[in-house]
Design a protein around this motif. Structure first.
Motif, short mmCIF file in Angstrom:
data_model
loop_
_atom_site.label_atom_id
_atom_site.label_comp_id
_atom_site.label_asym_id
_atom_site.label_seq_id
_atom_site.Cartn_x
_atom_site.Cartn_y
_atom_site.Cartn_z
N ASP A 153 0.83 -1.21 0.00
CA ASP A 153 0.00 0.00 0.00
C ASP A 153 0.86 1.26 0.00
O ASP A 153 0.59 2.22 -0.74
CB ASP A 153 -0.90 0.03 1.24
CG ASP A 153 -1.98 -1.05 1.21
OD1 ASP A 153 -2.15 -1.68 0.15
OD2 ASP A 153 -2.63 -1.25 2.25
N GLU A 154 1.91 1.25 0.82
CA GLU A 154 2.79 2.41 0.91
C GLU A 154 3.51 2.68 -0.41
O GLU A 154 3.62 3.83 -0.85
CB GLU A 154 3.81 2.20 2.03
CG GLU A 154 4.72 3.41 2.27
CD GLU A 154 5.71 3.20 3.41
OE1 GLU A 154 6.57 4.09 3.60
OE2 GLU A 154 5.61 2.16 4.09
N LEU A 155 3.97 1.62 -1.06
CA LEU A 155 4.66 1.78 -2.35
C LEU A 155 3.71 2.29 -3.42
O LEU A 155 4.07 3.14 -4.25
CB LEU A 155 5.29 0.46 -2.78
CG LEU A 155 6.53 0.03 -2.00
CD1 LEU A 155 6.88 -1.43 -2.31
CD2 LEU A 155 7.72 0.93 -2.32
N VAL A 156 2.48 1.76 -3.43
CA VAL A 156 1.47 2.23 -4.38
C VAL A 156 1.20 3.71 -4.18
O VAL A 156 1.15 4.50 -5.14
CB VAL A 156 0.17 1.42 -4.25
CG1 VAL A 156 -0.94 2.04 -5.10
CG2 VAL A 156 0.39 -0.03 -4.66
N GLU A 157 1.07 4.13 -2.93
CA GLU A 157 0.78 5.53 -2.63
C GLU A 157 1.96 6.43 -2.99
O GLU A 157 1.76 7.57 -3.43
CB GLU A 157 0.42 5.66 -1.15
CG GLU A 157 -0.95 5.05 -0.82
CD GLU A 157 -1.19 4.88 0.66
OE1 GLU A 157 -0.28 5.23 1.45
OE2 GLU A 157 -2.28 4.40 1.04
N ARG A 170 9.11 6.78 -10.65
CA ARG A 170 7.79 6.15 -10.53
C ARG A 170 7.81 4.71 -11.03
O ARG A 170 7.24 3.81 -10.40
CB ARG A 170 6.77 6.98 -11.31
CG ARG A 170 5.35 6.53 -11.10
CD ARG A 170 4.40 7.37 -11.93
NE ARG A 170 3.03 7.02 -11.63
CZ ARG A 170 2.00 7.30 -12.45
NH1 ARG A 170 2.23 7.96 -13.57
NH2 ARG A 170 0.78 6.96 -12.13
N ILE A 171 8.44 4.49 -12.17
CA ILE A 171 8.55 3.13 -12.71
C ILE A 171 9.28 2.21 -11.74
O ILE A 171 8.92 1.04 -11.56
CB ILE A 171 9.26 3.14 -14.08
CG1 ILE A 171 8.38 3.84 -15.13
CG2 ILE A 171 9.61 1.73 -14.53
CD1 ILE A 171 7.09 3.11 -15.44
N ASP A 172 10.32 2.74 -11.10
CA ASP A 172 11.06 1.94 -10.11
C ASP A 172 10.15 1.53 -8.95
O ASP A 172 10.17 0.37 -8.51
CB ASP A 172 12.26 2.73 -9.60
CG ASP A 172 13.08 1.94 -8.60
OD1 ASP A 172 13.63 0.88 -8.97
OD2 ASP A 172 13.17 2.36 -7.43
N LEU A 173 9.34 2.46 -8.47
CA LEU A 173 8.40 2.15 -7.38
C LEU A 173 7.37 1.12 -7.83
O LEU A 173 7.02 0.20 -7.07
CB LEU A 173 7.69 3.42 -6.92
CG LEU A 173 8.54 4.41 -6.11
CD1 LEU A 173 7.83 5.75 -6.01
CD2 LEU A 173 8.82 3.86 -4.71
N ILE A 174 6.90 1.26 -9.05
CA ILE A 174 5.91 0.32 -9.58
C ILE A 174 6.49 -1.09 -9.64
O ILE A 174 5.83 -2.07 -9.26
CB ILE A 174 5.41 0.78 -10.96
CG1 ILE A 174 4.46 1.96 -10.80
CG2 ILE A 174 4.74 -0.36 -11.73
CD1 ILE A 174 4.05 2.63 -12.09
N ASN A 175 7.72 -1.20 -10.10
CA ASN A 175 8.34 -2.52 -10.16
C ASN A 175 8.61 -3.09 -8.77
O ASN A 175 8.57 -4.31 -8.57
CB ASN A 175 9.61 -2.48 -11.00
CG ASN A 175 9.32 -2.55 -12.49
OD1 ASN A 175 8.59 -3.42 -12.95
ND2 ASN A 175 9.87 -1.61 -13.26
N GLN A 176 8.84 -2.21 -7.81
CA GLN A 176 9.01 -2.69 -6.44
C GLN A 176 7.72 -3.31 -5.91
O GLN A 176 7.73 -4.40 -5.34
CB GLN A 176 9.44 -1.54 -5.52
CG GLN A 176 10.88 -1.09 -5.68
CD GLN A 176 11.22 0.02 -4.69
OE1 GLN A 176 10.99 -0.13 -3.49
NE2 GLN A 176 11.77 1.12 -5.18
N TYR A 177 6.61 -2.61 -6.10
CA TYR A 177 5.38 -3.19 -5.55
C TYR A 177 4.86 -4.34 -6.42
O TYR A 177 4.15 -5.23 -5.92
CB TYR A 177 4.31 -2.16 -5.21
CG TYR A 177 3.56 -1.45 -6.30
CD1 TYR A 177 2.58 -2.10 -7.04
CD2 TYR A 177 3.75 -0.09 -6.53
CE1 TYR A 177 1.84 -1.42 -8.00
CE2 TYR A 177 3.01 0.60 -7.48
CZ TYR A 177 2.05 -0.07 -8.21
OH TYR A 177 1.30 0.59 -9.14
N ASP A 178 5.25 -4.36 -7.69
CA ASP A 178 4.88 -5.53 -8.50
C ASP A 178 5.55 -6.79 -7.96
O ASP A 178 4.93 -7.86 -7.90
CB ASP A 178 5.28 -5.32 -9.97
CG ASP A 178 4.94 -6.53 -10.82
OD1 ASP A 178 3.75 -6.90 -10.87
OD2 ASP A 178 5.87 -7.12 -11.40
N ALA A 179 6.81 -6.68 -7.54
CA ALA A 179 7.49 -7.83 -6.93
C ALA A 179 6.75 -8.29 -5.68
O ALA A 179 6.61 -9.50 -5.43
CB ALA A 179 8.93 -7.47 -6.60
#
Length: 576
Positions: free
Chosen positions: A501-505, A516-525
């Motif tokens: 949730d925190e990464l999505v936010e 932003r793409i880096d954060l997206i890939n983090q929460y995708d993992a």
């Protein structure tokens, strides 16, 4: 935020919208990375900014004719902002009669103001972030009320989540807005954010007063029909008994005149029947996503019909219900399901003979498609087929094998797979998944339900353990946030955690695209480890349609413009 619409797969033309979901998903045809052994190889991979709609200028088209289309589920609710109405079939029809998006996007996903509704859509301040939405003059809803600042305000005050009795599809993005004020005129809305929101353009919308005035009006007032419209077409007749919707040009439309004399949508739940209808000349377009339809219409390509293809942001998946008290509430059990399923075989069960590229790549990301910038394979071990690993995960969760069945405290591990009756995609996938789960000791029961009821009666209320459908994407990366957040309105499996949730936010408010793409890939993992949604494949658009039909077909990221959809001058279709 634009809603991500869900799609029910295995039928015809359907569609995600104003903020969150959609209801029809296409199925690729060639297996993750392997060549088709059924003759389905279809050339090279399609770039994310390519589409095929037989693009033409209005002056190249004639006036008249009928466009006959099909979908696979009659609307349960015509309100696109409601959770039951945020579905692809419904969206496809609404776009011709309602400002479903007051923005527009091109084939590359570049977003700007929809000129039919907006004069301006821009940021006037970055700190704080302030968006101004300026509407065109002289626009009115079909009930006579003006489309003005109030219409925009209705969207934000209804969708921000503060009105708990309203069954909204998603509050994502809207809940980050501090205030909405009238600007220098009653056609300008000034939207001030509490914090930055990367996909601010996708929040712009319009909602009639009659829809926003009460929870009853919002939740149930549009179940039978849309009561207020504003588009190049209007409702001519809705025949719920025969599941048809007839659209006619709206004489009160302020923009370019609609070219077609009629648009007829017919609900045909059986894909084979849809293909036969096209073959017999009763339909002008078929979205062909499975062999049951493609094999019938493929001989017509080049003989009065054309194939249109695109590789847009739509994808097919299995959602697992992790709600407390259900069999898949245990994360280890969900991970075991992931490891037990051979996604290559699932893909081939549907798509082995479909016209996908020989180098078609398995989808290993929940947010970014394989042909999008920033795509990364984050699946790790959780995306790899390994029945022995699945058994070990079940053992770790306290299950023991008694014969061929995994049991715990004397109870067998049984789950229910729910899908819409008539879906050829599901009919192909079910036996593959059932056998794979049985091999690790999981008993899978199957429940077929009416297509109109799938989401409203089963998926949204959580009356399932496994279900397969499609997500229809948008140009906005945050359009799927409500799927991944623990309390997200589109998180039907209720799987999530605080870290994700925190990464999505963080990604939502990050305006630097690389960060932003880096954060997206983090929460995708994280999503792979949480094991709530199993990506199966990126769902290409495959449309077979009349040669003379222009500005319609495989859209990819592009928004349809119903003032430009019609038949070329001289076409026999113009004669009715």
């Amino acid at each position: 935020m634009r809603l991500t619409r869900r799609s029910m797969l295995g039928a015809t033309a359907l569609t995600v919208s104003m903020g969150a979901l959609a209801a029809c998903s296409q199925d690729p045809g060639n297996g993750g990375g392997g060549a088709s052994d059924g003759g389905g190889g279809g050339g090279e991979k399609i770039a994310s900014d390519e589409n095929d709609i037989n693009a033409m200028e209005r002056d190249e088209l004639g006036e008249g004719g009928a466009l006959r289309l099909a979908n696979n589920a009659f609307p349960a609710n015509w309100n696109p902002f409601h959770s039951d109405g945020n579905e692809a079939n419904t969206s496809d029809m609404l776009r011709a009669i309602f400002p479903l998006e007051v923005w527009t996007s091109d084939a590359a996903g570049e977003v700007g103001p929809n000129p039919h509704y907006l004069k301006r859509l821009e940021l006037t301040s970055e700190d704080p972030q302030v968006m101004e939405i300026e509407l065109n003059e002289g626009m009115s809803w079909s009930d006579g009320t003006p489309i003005d600042y109030t219409s925009v305000e209705n969207v934000f005050t209804t969708m921000n989540g503060s009105k708990k009795e309203y069954g909204i599809a998603s509050s994502e993005g809207y809940d980050l807005v501090e205030k909405v004020e009238q600007g220098d005129s009653d056609l300008i809305a000034v939207v001030t954010f509490k914090e930055k929101y990367a996909d601010w353009k996708g929040l712009a919308g319009a909602m009639p007063d009659a829809l926003a005035e009460s929870a009853d009006a919002f939740n149930t007032g549009w179940q039978a029909e849309p009561l207020v419209t504003a588009g190049p077409y209007k409702i001519g007749k809705i025949d719920a008994a025969n599941k048809t919707v007839l659209l006619e040009p709206d004489e009160n439309w302020w923009g370019d005149k609609a070219l077609l004399e009629q648009v007829l949508f017919t609900t045909i739940e059986d894909p084979a029947a849809t293909a036969t209808s096209f073959q017999n000349g009763q339909l002008d377009v078929i979205e062909t996503t499975v062999p049951a339809t493609y094999s019938v219409v493929e001989p017509m390509i080049g003989n009065g019909a054309s194939m249109r293809k695109a590789a847009g942001p739509d994808w097919t998946h299995i959602t697992l219900n992790g709600t407390e008290g259900r069999p898949l509430a245990d994360q280890s059990v969900r991970q075991a399901v992931f490891r037990a399923i051979d996604r290559e075989q699932v893909f081939l069960s549907v798509n082995a003979t479909m016209p996908y590229p020989d180098d078609f790549e398995q989808l290993n990301n929940h947010i970014l498609m394989t042909n999008q910038e920033g795509y990364k394979d984050n699946s790790g071990d959780f995306g790899a087929y390994d029945p022995e690993a699945a058994k070990k995960l079940l053992e770790d969760a306290g299950y023991t094998m008694e014969g061929d069945v995994a049991t715990k405290d004397g109870e067998p591990l049984e789950i229910t797979y729910v899908y819409n009756d008539g879906s050829k995609t599901n009919e192909a996938v079910v036996p593959v998944v059932k056998e794979a789960l049985a091999a690790v000791g999981i008993t899978m029961k199957v429940q077929k339900v009416p297509p109109t009821d799938l989401f409203s009666q089963y998926v949204i209320p959580g009356e399932f353990d496994l279900t397969l459908f499609g997500w229809v994407g948008t140009p906005f990366l945050s359009s799927s946030d409500a799927i991944w957040k623990t309390e997200g309105e589109q998180n039907f499996g209720k799987v999530g955690n605080a870290e994700t949730d925190e990464l999505v936010e963080k990604a939502v408010i990050e305006t630097d695209e690389d960060a932003r793409i880096d954060l997206i890939n983090q929460y995708d993992a994280n999503l792979w480890e949480l094991a709530g949604t199993l990506p199966l494949w990126q769902a290409y658009d495959f449309f077979v349609q009349n040669d003379d039909l222009a500005n319609f077909g495989a859209w990819g990221f592009q928004s349809p413009d119903w003032t430009k959809i019609g038949y070329v001058k001289g076409s026999a279709k113009l004669e009715g």
